[in-house]
Design a protein around this motif. Structure first.
Motif, PDB file in Angstrom:
ATOM      1  N   LEU A 197       0.813  -1.214   0.000  1.00  0.00           N
ATOM      2  CA  LEU A 197       0.000   0.000   0.000  1.00  0.00           C
ATOM      3  C   LEU A 197       0.846   1.265   0.000  1.00  0.00           C
ATOM      4  O   LEU A 197       0.405   2.311  -0.489  1.00  0.00           O
ATOM      5  CB  LEU A 197      -0.923  -0.034   1.218  1.00  0.00           C
ATOM      6  N   GLU A 198       2.048   1.189   0.527  1.00  0.00           N
ATOM      7  CA  GLU A 198       2.864   2.386   0.705  1.00  0.00           C
ATOM      8  C   GLU A 198       3.094   3.173  -0.583  1.00  0.00           C
ATOM      9  O   GLU A 198       2.913   4.401  -0.601  1.00  0.00           O
ATOM     10  CB  GLU A 198       4.213   2.025   1.338  1.00  0.00           C
ATOM     11  N   PRO A 199       3.490   2.549  -1.718  1.00  0.00           N
ATOM     12  CA  PRO A 199       3.718   3.349  -2.933  1.00  0.00           C
ATOM     13  C   PRO A 199       2.479   4.098  -3.403  1.00  0.00           C
ATOM     14  O   PRO A 199       2.586   5.236  -3.879  1.00  0.00           O
ATOM     15  CB  PRO A 199       4.169   2.312  -3.964  1.00  0.00           C
ATOM     16  N   PRO A 225       3.445  -2.261   9.651  1.00  0.00           N
ATOM     17  CA  PRO A 225       4.887  -2.374   9.829  1.00  0.00           C
ATOM     18  C   PRO A 225       5.327  -1.880  11.197  1.00  0.00           C
ATOM     19  O   PRO A 225       4.705  -0.964  11.756  1.00  0.00           O
ATOM     20  CB  PRO A 225       5.473  -1.496   8.713  1.00  0.00           C
ATOM     21  N   PRO A 226       6.360  -2.455  11.774  1.00  0.00           N
ATOM     22  CA  PRO A 226       6.816  -2.006  13.095  1.00  0.00           C
ATOM     23  C   PRO A 226       7.437  -0.617  13.023  1.00  0.00           C
ATOM     24  O   PRO A 226       7.995  -0.206  12.009  1.00  0.00           O
ATOM     25  CB  PRO A 226       7.872  -3.062  13.474  1.00  0.00           C
ATOM     26  N   ALA A 232       1.938   2.657   7.080  1.00  0.00           N
ATOM     27  CA  ALA A 232       1.376   3.411   8.199  1.00  0.00           C
ATOM     28  C   ALA A 232       1.971   4.819   8.249  1.00  0.00           C
ATOM     29  O   ALA A 232       1.266   5.800   8.497  1.00  0.00           O
ATOM     30  CB  ALA A 232       1.635   2.668   9.505  1.00  0.00           C
ATOM     31  N   GLY A 233       3.284   4.928   8.010  1.00  0.00           N
ATOM     32  CA  GLY A 233       3.907   6.243   7.978  1.00  0.00           C
ATOM     33  C   GLY A 233       3.411   7.073   6.813  1.00  0.00           C
ATOM     34  O   GLY A 233       3.161   8.279   6.957  1.00  0.00           O
ATOM     35  N   ARG A 300      -4.703   0.845  16.113  1.00  0.00           N
ATOM     36  CA  ARG A 300      -3.725   1.744  16.737  1.00  0.00           C
ATOM     37  C   ARG A 300      -3.069   2.639  15.696  1.00  0.00           C
ATOM     38  O   ARG A 300      -2.871   3.841  15.923  1.00  0.00           O
ATOM     39  CB  ARG A 300      -2.659   0.933  17.486  1.00  0.00           C
ATOM     40  N   ALA A 301      -2.722   2.051  14.540  1.00  0.00           N
ATOM     41  CA  ALA A 301      -2.078   2.834  13.482  1.00  0.00           C
ATOM     42  C   ALA A 301      -3.024   3.904  12.941  1.00  0.00           C
ATOM     43  O   ALA A 301      -2.613   5.054  12.710  1.00  0.00           O
ATOM     44  CB  ALA A 301      -1.619   1.912  12.358  1.00  0.00           C
TER      45      ALA A 301
END
Length: 334
Positions: A197-199, A225-226, A232-233, A300-301
């Motif tokens: 999902l990040e890209p 991701p941890p 998430a970032g 939580r994220a």
């Protein structure tokens, strides 16, 4: 046995009629396959009559304030009054003046909605009313109809093996373009690896010039991701500027492992296969624990990123979930 003649058992095998194909496991499979053959215009008509009309009178009378949540443009800063939202406190002004101040917003005249839609192979799964990909497409169609009928702009990004994009524009033609994009047949072939999902989120952040409403539609099976990195970032960075809603599409079979004995499961993205003894209570308990941990990490994220969550399941009518979501956002309006 004479040379050149096949053995008797081979003759028997050759003459045996072919075994009939097994029936589909559920009748819902036929209904889902029939729905995926709908033309984009037929999809929109069905959604307008069966879903959008059921929402009329509750949602559209105060469309922007309900669907978009808090207003978007900063108008002024004023002193805090009892009942004001704590999230709206402007700490910089508060520190300078020594008194609590809150930010007051006004809505833009023209708003833009973006849909970031997961089209990875894991979405082509469903054991109830529809496939997850069908439910994601239906939600996207409903959102597109709501946005375009009020004169706002609609854009979309799909990510997965067949990525695509709909440039933000006005009009019902945008909803039709989105349905056409989501109705394209899946590209057949061997698994190509896990879709991330990040890209897609990072690319969306570069494309969105103005503050927008963003729906991220996915099953979120990738995991969190941890350390707050990865997708998430990227989601947190996107939510700093835009009003972001995570729309999680799920199926009951992903949450509860049935007791059906030996079961071979296959990852549709990596092709990896695993044999499970579902009759073992320890296996089912371990699966339930992992599902619970994954759900808690996701919540939580999203909470850390200040992103609302809309849960849609293939076993349920989506309208009640949409109404509950809208009511919750209305309750948080200033």
């Amino acid at each position: 046995m004479e040379r050149g003649k096949p053995a008797p058992e081979m003759i028997g095998l050759r003459r045996r009629p072919p075994r009939p194909a097994p029936p589909p496991p559920r009748a819902e499979v036929h209904r889902t396959e029939a729905r995926t053959k709908e033309l984009p215009a037929q999809l929109l008509r069905r959604l307008e009559f069966k879903v959008v009309r059921r929402l009329d009178g509750f949602l559209f009378g105060d469309y922007r304030g309900l669907f978009y949540g808090p207003s978007l443009d900063l108008a002024e800063v004023r002193e805090y009054q009892p009942g004001d939202e704590v999230r709206r406190i402007d700490w910089n002004v508060t520190a300078r003046s020594g008194r609590l101040h809150v930010r007051q917003y006004q809505e833009e005249r023209e708003l833009t909605t973006w849909l970031i839609i997961d089209t990875s192979p894991s979405m082509d799964f469903g054991t109830r009313r529809a496939l997850k990909s069908d439910l994601a497409r239906d939600f996207a169609g409903v959102a597109a109809l709501i946005v375009t009928r009020h004169g706002d702009r609609l854009g979309a990004i799909t990510f997965g093996p067949a990525a695509g994009m709909v440039t933000p524009r006005h009009g019902r033609a945008q909803a039709l373009a989105l349905m056409t994009l989501l109705s394209r047949p899946a590209v057949s072939g061997p698994p190509v690896g896990t879709t991330t999902l990040e890209p897609a989120l990072t690319n969306a952040g570069h494309l969105m010039r103005r503050r927008s409403l963003v729906f991220v539609v996915s099953d979120f099976l990738e995991g969190v991701p941890p350390g707050g990195g990865g997708w998430a970032g990227a989601l947190g960075r996107l939510a700093q500027r835009h009003d972001v809603v995570a729309v999680r599409i799920s199926d009951p079979a992903e949450r509860i492992l049935p007791d059906v004995g030996g079961l071979r499961v296959r990852d549709p993205e990596s092709g990896e296969e695993l044999w499970l003894d579902t009759s073992d209570v320890r296996v089912r308990a371990a699966h339930a624990r992992l599902v619970g941990e994954r759900d808690a990490a996701l919540r939580r994220a999203l909470h850390a990123a200040r992103v609302d969550l809309l849960d849609l399941g293939t076993e349920r009518d989506p309208v009640p979930a949409l109404l509950r979501f809208v009511a919750a956002r209305r309750g948080r309006r200033p």
